[in-house]
Design a protein around this motif. Structure first.
Motif, PDB file in Angstrom:
ATOM      1  N   GLY A   1       0.818  -1.201   0.000  1.00  0.00           N
ATOM      2  CA  GLY A   1       0.000   0.000   0.000  1.00  0.00           C
ATOM      3  C   GLY A   1       0.855   1.255   0.000  1.00  0.00           C
ATOM      4  N   ASP A   2       0.305   2.299  -0.580  1.00  0.00           N
ATOM      5  CA  ASP A   2       1.020   3.572  -0.646  1.00  0.00           C
ATOM      6  C   ASP A   2       0.151   4.644  -0.001  1.00  0.00           C
ATOM      7  OD1 ASP A   2       2.377   5.897  -1.275  1.00  0.00           O
ATOM      8  OD2 ASP A   2       2.622   5.406  -3.390  1.00  0.00           O
ATOM      9  N   ASP A   3       0.633   5.202   1.104  1.00  0.00           N
ATOM     10  CA  ASP A   3      -0.129   6.240   1.800  1.00  0.00           C
ATOM     11  C   ASP A   3       0.470   7.634   1.619  1.00  0.00           C
ATOM     12  OD1 ASP A   3       2.086   6.035   3.432  1.00  0.00           O
ATOM     13  OD2 ASP A   3       0.984   5.545   5.249  1.00  0.00           O
ATOM     14  N   SER A   4       1.284   7.817   0.585  1.00  0.00           N
ATOM     15  CA  SER A   4       1.912   9.122   0.373  1.00  0.00           C
ATOM     16  C   SER A   4       0.904  10.190  -0.045  1.00  0.00           C
ATOM     17  CB  SER A   4       3.052   9.024  -0.646  1.00  0.00           C
ATOM     18  OG  SER A   4       2.574   8.536  -1.873  1.00  0.00           O
ATOM     19  N   ALA A   5      -0.272   9.806  -0.509  1.00  0.00           N
ATOM     20  CA  ALA A   5      -1.334  10.754  -0.860  1.00  0.00           C
ATOM     21  C   ALA A   5      -2.490  10.662   0.144  1.00  0.00           C
ATOM     22  CB  ALA A   5      -1.840  10.483  -2.270  1.00  0.00           C
TER      23      ALA A   5
ATOM     24  N   GLY B   1       4.988   9.532   4.267  1.00  0.00           N
ATOM     25  CA  GLY B   1       4.130   8.554   3.626  1.00  0.00           C
ATOM     26  C   GLY B   1       4.991   7.766   2.681  1.00  0.00           C
ATOM     27  N   GLY B   2       4.449   6.745   2.181  1.00  0.00           N
ATOM     28  CA  GLY B   2       5.191   5.924   1.239  1.00  0.00           C
ATOM     29  C   GLY B   2       4.612   4.535   1.137  1.00  0.00           C
ATOM     30  N   ARG B   3       5.384   3.669   0.566  1.00  0.00           N
ATOM     31  CA  ARG B   3       4.932   2.290   0.332  1.00  0.00           C
ATOM     32  C   ARG B   3       5.209   1.453   1.575  1.00  0.00           C
ATOM     33  NH1 ARG B   3       3.915   1.097  -4.867  1.00  0.00           N
ATOM     34  NH2 ARG B   3       4.835  -0.962  -4.782  1.00  0.00           N
TER      35      ARG B   3
END
Length: 182
Positions: A131-135, A152-154
């Motif tokens: 998952g990527d929570d950078s946005a 954030g990031g992967r």
């Protein structure tokens, strides 16, 4: 007519029609062509697809609830239960206590890693995601000021999704690793 007789009749009709003139041949004079629409029943959704759909819906609902840090958002329980629901509600309640909201949405790329076919029926599906929570970041309520220490990031995510007595699939537990873990 028995089922066997029906099947034989259908096979015979298919054989007869497949032996007719090619479809690109012009119709013979004096004949007309008619077609009838055949309605096919939709294919059943495989349990693995239902599990992945529940997993993705859990994240969508968590993102929606995070916009106001609403730990009691009713739609959360439609896609998560057990430990997963407790973790989500505790996280949202903690953000609310800290005066934080979450804006944006996570990105997921879930992959089924294991399917439990107990008794020939799929009851548990395990998922691995990067998952990527950078946005999908935390901000102070009422402002566009990012929360301290934000990033954030992967992240590697492991999840378990189970068929429920009501026929729905819900995430029962998940674990999110640190940024850069995938």
């Amino acid at each position: 007519m028995t089922t066997t007789a029906r099947v034989a009749t259908i096979i015979g009709l298919v054989a007869l029609t497949s032996c007719s003139a090619p479809s690109d041949a012009p119709p013979t004079p004096g004949t007309t062509s008619t077609s009838t629409a055949t309605s096919l029943a939709p294919l059943p959704v495989p349990p693995e697809r239902k599990a992945v759909d529940a997993y993705l819906a859990m994240w969508r609902e968590m993102a929606a609830a995070g916009e106001t840090s609403n730990a009691e958002a009713p739609r959360l329980a439609q896609h998560a239960t057990g430990d997963a629901l407790i973790v989500i509600k505790n996280s949202l309640a903690e953000d609310d206590r800290k005066g934080l909201v979450t804006k944006g949405s996570p990105r997921s790329d879930p992959q089924v890693t294991n399917v439990d076919r107990s008794g020939g029926v799929v009851t548990v599906v395990k998922i691995r995601d990067c998952g990527d929570d950078s946005a999908w970041l935390k901000y102070r309520k009422g402002t566009n000021e990012p929360a301290d220490g934000q990033g954030g990031g992967r992240r590697s995510i492991l999840a378990e999704v189970k068929a429920q007595p009501d026929g729905q699939w819900r995430v029962t537990r998940f674990a999110v690793q640190g940024v850069g873990s995938c």
